[in-house]
Design a protein around this motif. Sequence first.
Motif, PDB file in Angstrom:
ATOM      1  N   CYS A 104     -21.063  14.874  -7.196  1.00 11.38           N
ATOM      2  CA  CYS A 104     -22.492  15.193  -7.232  1.00 11.38           C
ATOM      3  C   CYS A 104     -23.171  14.739  -5.946  1.00 11.38           C
ATOM      4  O   CYS A 104     -23.959  15.485  -5.340  1.00 11.38           O
ATOM      5  N   ALA A 107     -22.093  16.883  -2.916  1.00 13.98           N
ATOM      6  CA  ALA A 107     -22.879  18.116  -2.833  1.00 13.98           C
ATOM      7  C   ALA A 107     -24.288  17.823  -2.344  1.00 13.98           C
ATOM      8  O   ALA A 107     -24.865  18.604  -1.568  1.00 13.98           O
ATOM      9  N   TYR A 108     -24.859  16.703  -2.787  1.00 13.85           N
ATOM     10  CA  TYR A 108     -26.210  16.351  -2.352  1.00 13.85           C
ATOM     11  C   TYR A 108     -26.275  16.215  -0.829  1.00 13.85           C
ATOM     12  O   TYR A 108     -27.189  16.755  -0.182  1.00 13.85           O
ATOM     13  N   PHE A 111     -26.003  19.735   0.911  1.00 18.37           N
ATOM     14  CA  PHE A 111     -27.221  20.543   0.801  1.00 18.37           C
ATOM     15  C   PHE A 111     -28.381  19.916   1.577  1.00 18.37           C
ATOM     16  O   PHE A 111     -29.141  20.619   2.257  1.00 18.37           O
ATOM     17  N   THR A 131     -37.075  16.404  -7.960  1.00 16.17           N
ATOM     18  CA  THR A 131     -36.044  15.950  -8.901  1.00 16.17           C
ATOM     19  C   THR A 131     -36.627  15.472 -10.227  1.00 16.17           C
ATOM     20  O   THR A 131     -36.020  15.704 -11.284  1.00 16.17           O
ATOM     21  N   VAL A 185     -33.957  26.531  -0.299  1.00 16.53           N
ATOM     22  CA  VAL A 185     -32.888  26.723  -1.288  1.00 16.53           C
ATOM     23  C   VAL A 185     -31.903  25.554  -1.249  1.00 16.53           C
ATOM     24  O   VAL A 185     -31.508  25.016  -2.295  1.00 16.53           O
ATOM     25  N   ALA A 186     -31.509  25.141  -0.047  1.00 15.73           N
ATOM     26  CA  ALA A 186     -30.594  24.010   0.089  1.00 15.73           C
ATOM     27  C   ALA A 186     -31.207  22.744  -0.493  1.00 15.73           C
ATOM     28  O   ALA A 186     -30.531  21.966  -1.185  1.00 15.73           O
ATOM     29  N   GLY A 188     -33.501  22.578  -2.854  1.00 10.91           N
ATOM     30  CA  GLY A 188     -33.542  22.704  -4.308  1.00 10.91           C
ATOM     31  C   GLY A 188     -32.212  22.377  -4.946  1.00 10.91           C
ATOM     32  O   GLY A 188     -32.155  21.701  -5.990  1.00 10.91           O
ATOM     33  N   LEU A 189     -31.121  22.830  -4.346  1.00  7.35           N
ATOM     34  CA  LEU A 189     -29.793  22.502  -4.859  1.00  7.35           C
ATOM     35  C   LEU A 189     -29.515  21.003  -4.720  1.00  7.35           C
ATOM     36  O   LEU A 189     -28.872  20.401  -5.591  1.00  7.35           O
ATOM     37  N   ALA A 190     -29.988  20.401  -3.631  1.00  4.40           N
ATOM     38  CA  ALA A 190     -29.824  18.956  -3.456  1.00  4.40           C
ATOM     39  C   ALA A 190     -30.549  18.192  -4.556  1.00  4.40           C
ATOM     40  O   ALA A 190     -30.034  17.203  -5.096  1.00  4.40           O
ATOM     41  N   LEU A 192     -31.139  19.272  -7.559  1.00  3.66           N
ATOM     42  CA  LEU A 192     -30.423  19.489  -8.816  1.00  3.66           C
ATOM     43  C   LEU A 192     -29.237  18.540  -8.959  1.00  3.66           C
ATOM     44  O   LEU A 192     -29.077  17.884  -9.999  1.00  3.66           O
ATOM     45  N   VAL A 193     -28.399  18.431  -7.928  1.00  5.32           N
ATOM     46  CA  VAL A 193     -27.214  17.582  -8.047  1.00  5.32           C
ATOM     47  C   VAL A 193     -27.588  16.104  -8.015  1.00  5.32           C
ATOM     48  O   VAL A 193     -26.909  15.274  -8.632  1.00  5.32           O
TER      49      VAL A 193
END
Length: 330
Positions: A104, A107-108, A111, A131, A185-186, A188-190, A192-193
Amino acid sequence: MAVVLTDTPDTSRSAGTVVSWPLCAAIGAGVCWAMTGIFVRRMSAVALPMLVWQRFALSFLAMLALTRFRRDPVVPAVDGRPADEAGWPAGGRQWWADAGLASCMTAYYIFATTGFALGPVALTSLIIALTPAITMGWQLASSRQVAGRDVLGFAVAIVGVCCYLVPLLSGHQQFPRHAIIIAAVAAGLAALVRALFTIVLWNRALRGVPLHAPRVNRLTFLIGAVLLLPVVLIPGAGGGATWHHLGWLVALVVVATLVPNLLNTWASSRLHPTLNAIVGMLTPPLTGVLGWLWLGESLAGLQWFGMILTLVGIGVSVLRPAPARTGRDR
């Protein structure tokens, strides 16, 4: 108002403490992460895959050196039970559980670094600061209740985020619209994880599952270095790296990677995910000011107002009255 410092886990959102050591650790992690965009942008000549891989590889080597000759300590469970009574099988299953948790944060970092490299540093930080919306959704689904202070604080902070985004999206900045979209977008994914990491770690602590924090930290960087190695080996993907960037790379690894990663892992097992995420909203105002001071990124008056609102929202959630003292305590 008295300030109370405690190291006990915040198992209740109405604990009443004003300040705790886990809270201080979460704030420290946010301050360090605010420096990420500065260091990344100072190495803008380095190809993004090479930059991210170098960050992972050097962080892994440094973490390995720090923990190689130390026995992996176990973060105590929230209920105080020893690790050998936690009921979690040791061996391979424990390793895979820690690897999943570490992935996790891997990935953070991928992103977040992408967002900082392509768009305004404050924009990436502000979106990552959303977050709490994810953790509040999880809290509502799991317990059907959210502390009123958290809702109010997040609402104020999200208004501040919107105030900051208006000038960006209206084209009053020096970044092209497509770069802003990719960075958003990057980011936002950061977010999320990162929320997933804090939620999983908190749930493990509540269930009494032991955490080998150094192993999780090592795996975070090892997984990233291994995953990105094939990309770096592609001709042209590793261009731009020179000795001139070494100092900034060391700063990125130590100040904006190792230190906040250690603080965040420690705090996440002791601080409720929603409060931890709201504290993370401290990063965007700091990043915006640093980008303005060191990178020359312009800030409109509405953006300054938005950053102040974000700080006010954090204060509403974090600063709460100390517990009332009883006659026995006096």
